[in-house]
Design a protein around this motif. Structure first.
Motif, PDB file in Angstrom:
ATOM      1  N   ARG A  95      35.048  53.408  28.684  1.00  0.00           N
ATOM      2  CA  ARG A  95      36.514  53.522  28.622  1.00  0.00           C
ATOM      3  C   ARG A  95      36.959  54.947  28.943  1.00  0.00           C
ATOM      4  O   ARG A  95      38.026  55.150  29.527  1.00  0.00           O
ATOM      5  CB  ARG A  95      37.017  53.117  27.227  1.00  0.00           C
ATOM      6  CG  ARG A  95      38.547  52.962  27.186  1.00  0.00           C
ATOM      7  CD  ARG A  95      38.988  51.800  28.057  1.00  0.00           C
ATOM      8  NE  ARG A  95      40.430  51.643  28.131  1.00  0.00           N
ATOM      9  CZ  ARG A  95      41.201  52.157  29.094  1.00  0.00           C
ATOM     10  NH1 ARG A  95      40.667  52.902  30.041  1.00  0.00           N
ATOM     11  NH2 ARG A  95      42.499  51.939  29.108  1.00  0.00           N
ATOM     12  N   PRO A 142      44.011  56.445  30.817  1.00  0.00           N
ATOM     13  CA  PRO A 142      44.396  55.781  29.567  1.00  0.00           C
ATOM     14  C   PRO A 142      45.057  54.421  29.747  1.00  0.00           C
ATOM     15  O   PRO A 142      44.789  53.501  28.980  1.00  0.00           O
ATOM     16  CB  PRO A 142      45.357  56.794  28.925  1.00  0.00           C
ATOM     17  CG  PRO A 142      44.922  58.115  29.453  1.00  0.00           C
ATOM     18  CD  PRO A 142      44.462  57.854  30.855  1.00  0.00           C
ATOM     19  N   ASP A 143      45.928  54.273  30.723  1.00  0.00           N
ATOM     20  CA  ASP A 143      46.681  53.032  30.856  1.00  0.00           C
ATOM     21  C   ASP A 143      46.249  52.207  32.062  1.00  0.00           C
ATOM     22  O   ASP A 143      47.009  51.375  32.552  1.00  0.00           O
ATOM     23  CB  ASP A 143      48.187  53.335  30.953  1.00  0.00           C
ATOM     24  CG  ASP A 143      48.723  53.964  29.679  1.00  0.00           C
ATOM     25  OD1 ASP A 143      48.152  53.682  28.607  1.00  0.00           O
ATOM     26  OD2 ASP A 143      49.694  54.734  29.752  1.00  0.00           O
ATOM     27  N   GLN A 195      38.453  50.181  21.175  1.00  0.00           N
ATOM     28  CA  GLN A 195      38.952  51.053  20.119  1.00  0.00           C
ATOM     29  C   GLN A 195      39.134  52.497  20.558  1.00  0.00           C
ATOM     30  O   GLN A 195      39.724  53.285  19.818  1.00  0.00           O
ATOM     31  CB  GLN A 195      37.997  51.000  18.917  1.00  0.00           C
ATOM     32  CG  GLN A 195      38.040  49.674  18.181  1.00  0.00           C
ATOM     33  CD  GLN A 195      37.165  49.673  16.938  1.00  0.00           C
ATOM     34  OE1 GLN A 195      36.356  50.577  16.723  1.00  0.00           O
ATOM     35  NE2 GLN A 195      37.322  48.650  16.120  1.00  0.00           N
ATOM     36  N   TYR A 196      38.657  52.846  21.737  1.00  0.00           N
ATOM     37  CA  TYR A 196      38.818  54.243  22.170  1.00  0.00           C
ATOM     38  C   TYR A 196      40.284  54.547  22.441  1.00  0.00           C
ATOM     39  O   TYR A 196      40.998  53.766  23.076  1.00  0.00           O
ATOM     40  CB  TYR A 196      38.010  54.521  23.438  1.00  0.00           C
ATOM     41  CG  TYR A 196      38.332  55.881  24.028  1.00  0.00           C
ATOM     42  CD1 TYR A 196      37.956  57.048  23.373  1.00  0.00           C
ATOM     43  CD2 TYR A 196      39.053  55.991  25.219  1.00  0.00           C
ATOM     44  CE1 TYR A 196      38.274  58.295  23.883  1.00  0.00           C
ATOM     45  CE2 TYR A 196      39.364  57.240  25.747  1.00  0.00           C
ATOM     46  CZ  TYR A 196      38.973  58.381  25.081  1.00  0.00           C
ATOM     47  OH  TYR A 196      39.291  59.618  25.580  1.00  0.00           O
ATOM     48  N   ARG A 197      40.741  55.674  21.938  1.00  0.00           N
ATOM     49  CA  ARG A 197      42.079  56.172  22.229  1.00  0.00           C
ATOM     50  C   ARG A 197      41.943  57.611  22.720  1.00  0.00           C
ATOM     51  O   ARG A 197      41.277  58.420  22.077  1.00  0.00           O
ATOM     52  CB  ARG A 197      42.975  56.141  20.987  1.00  0.00           C
ATOM     53  CG  ARG A 197      43.279  54.727  20.487  1.00  0.00           C
ATOM     54  CD  ARG A 197      44.104  53.930  21.479  1.00  0.00           C
ATOM     55  NE  ARG A 197      44.399  52.597  21.008  1.00  0.00           N
ATOM     56  CZ  ARG A 197      43.631  51.531  21.197  1.00  0.00           C
ATOM     57  NH1 ARG A 197      42.498  51.667  21.851  1.00  0.00           N
ATOM     58  NH2 ARG A 197      43.984  50.350  20.751  1.00  0.00           N
ATOM     59  N   THR A 208      49.967  56.749  12.406  1.00  0.00           N
ATOM     60  CA  THR A 208      48.639  57.166  11.962  1.00  0.00           C
ATOM     61  C   THR A 208      48.377  56.767  10.521  1.00  0.00           C
ATOM     62  O   THR A 208      47.308  56.316  10.172  1.00  0.00           O
ATOM     63  CB  THR A 208      48.502  58.689  12.106  1.00  0.00           C
ATOM     64  OG1 THR A 208      48.840  59.054  13.444  1.00  0.00           O
ATOM     65  CG2 THR A 208      47.081  59.125  11.806  1.00  0.00           C
ATOM     66  N   THR A 245      50.547  51.495  14.619  1.00  0.00           N
ATOM     67  CA  THR A 245      50.629  52.075  15.953  1.00  0.00           C
ATOM     68  C   THR A 245      51.029  51.005  16.951  1.00  0.00           C
ATOM     69  O   THR A 245      50.383  49.955  17.034  1.00  0.00           O
ATOM     70  CB  THR A 245      49.269  52.667  16.364  1.00  0.00           C
ATOM     71  OG1 THR A 245      48.859  53.580  15.356  1.00  0.00           O
ATOM     72  CG2 THR A 245      49.367  53.358  17.703  1.00  0.00           C
ATOM     73  N   THR A 281      49.896  49.787  23.382  1.00  0.00           N
ATOM     74  CA  THR A 281      50.163  50.514  24.611  1.00  0.00           C
ATOM     75  C   THR A 281      49.730  49.678  25.795  1.00  0.00           C
ATOM     76  O   THR A 281      49.131  48.616  25.651  1.00  0.00           O
ATOM     77  CB  THR A 281      49.383  51.834  24.621  1.00  0.00           C
ATOM     78  OG1 THR A 281      47.977  51.524  24.654  1.00  0.00           O
ATOM     79  CG2 THR A 281      49.676  52.670  23.386  1.00  0.00           C
ATOM     80  N   ASP A 337      46.127  48.962  25.677  1.00  0.00           N
ATOM     81  CA  ASP A 337      45.690  47.829  24.873  1.00  0.00           C
ATOM     82  C   ASP A 337      45.750  46.536  25.674  1.00  0.00           C
ATOM     83  O   ASP A 337      44.882  45.679  25.568  1.00  0.00           O
ATOM     84  CB  ASP A 337      46.568  47.689  23.627  1.00  0.00           C
ATOM     85  CG  ASP A 337      46.453  48.888  22.712  1.00  0.00           C
ATOM     86  OD1 ASP A 337      45.329  49.393  22.552  1.00  0.00           O
ATOM     87  OD2 ASP A 337      47.484  49.316  22.172  1.00  0.00           O
TER      88      ASP A 337
END
Length: 269
Positions: free
Chosen positions: A146, A151-152, A223-225, A237, A242, A245, A248
């Motif tokens: 990942r 990120p997206d 689960q990586y962010r 948090t 949360t 996004t 996700d």
């Protein structure tokens, strides 16, 4: 006087043993054995890999000639079956793993796991003399994959390589597919926990192990962010609310093929 009639010698009766099914699944390990001592074998494999890799890594970073030469030899075994290169005998740390009392199948599983983890690390560490590519507590394969992506977004060629690794029908097929991913990790400087990888590779070869590791890799992926930019406010948090996004949404498809891979289906039939 007549000779007393001798009584026939009966065969020794062994105490009855409970069938395997009598042991609850909750106390069985991935290979079907019962008891905590059986479950610890994967941990022993991981400890042996860490104990071998950590000092080699320090030596490589310190530019010690012996360590640099050892890594050059070890990485030639990346993606190849254990025992296929006699030149690697004594270089992989297998002597750190005491397999006394283990069955032959478990010893083979351990040898394959140690060989694959150590050789992949040596390939990964190449060209990174200042940064350790084995980081205890670091990501597993799914989390590292990942990190290769924005990120997206889902990088489809990378996702396909990830799925290919998850769909490997044997440890011999898994090795070259993991090697492809490790080359990408090396390119981007993304470290792995190679002790964790060794534990997972040991379990992967046991009964039900592939499904277990597929879930772990998929979970690591999902689960990586990415770290928040400096000064960015934290959202959700403390409360766990949360908002989802775009990452996700797109990540949900990245491991679906692994979960429903032909390999898993075949192993259940």
């Amino acid at each position: 006087m007549t000779t007393a009639q001798q009584q026939p010698v009966l065969p020794r009766q062994e105490p009855a043993r409970a069938p395997a099914e009598a042991v609850p699944e909750a106390v069985r390990d991935e290979g079907g054995r019962a008891g905590p001592e059986a479950r610890s074998r994967a941990e022993l494999v991981g400890e042996a890999v860490h104990a071998h890799v950590a000092p080699l890594c320090r030596g490589y970073q310190d530019d010690e000639a012996a360590a640099v030469a050892a890594l050059a030899r070890i990485r030639r075994g990346a993606g190849k079956p254990a025992g296929s290169l006699p030149d690697l005998w004594g270089l992989l740390g297998l002597e750190r793993l005491d397999t006394t009392g283990w069955g032959e199948a478990d010893v083979v599983r351990a040898e394959e796991a140690v060989h694959l983890a150590v050789t992949l690390w040596a390939l990964h560490q190449q060209s990174h003399p200042e940064t350790a590519m084995h980081v205890p507590g670091g990501p597993d394969v799914g989390g590292a994959v990942r990190r290769l992506m924005k990120p997206d977004e889902i990088d489809e060629p990378v996702r396909k390589r990830f799925v290919r690794a998850g769909s490997a029908p044997s440890i011999e097929a898994l090795g070259p597919r993991l090697r492809e991913l490790v080359l990408l990790f090396r390119r981007d400087g993304i470290a792995l926990d190679y002790a964790k990888l060794a534990r997972q590779l040991y379990r992967w070869q046991g009964s039900g192990g592939r499904a277990e590791i597929h879930r772990a890799w998929g979970r690591g992926f999902h689960q990586y962010r990415p770290p928040a930019p400096p000064g960015a406010p934290a959202t959700g948090t403390d409360t766990g609310d949360t908002p989802p996004t775009d990452a996700d949404a797109v990540a949900a498809t990245a491991t679906a093929d692994i979960s429903a891979s032909p390999t898993d289906k075949d192993s259940r039939s």
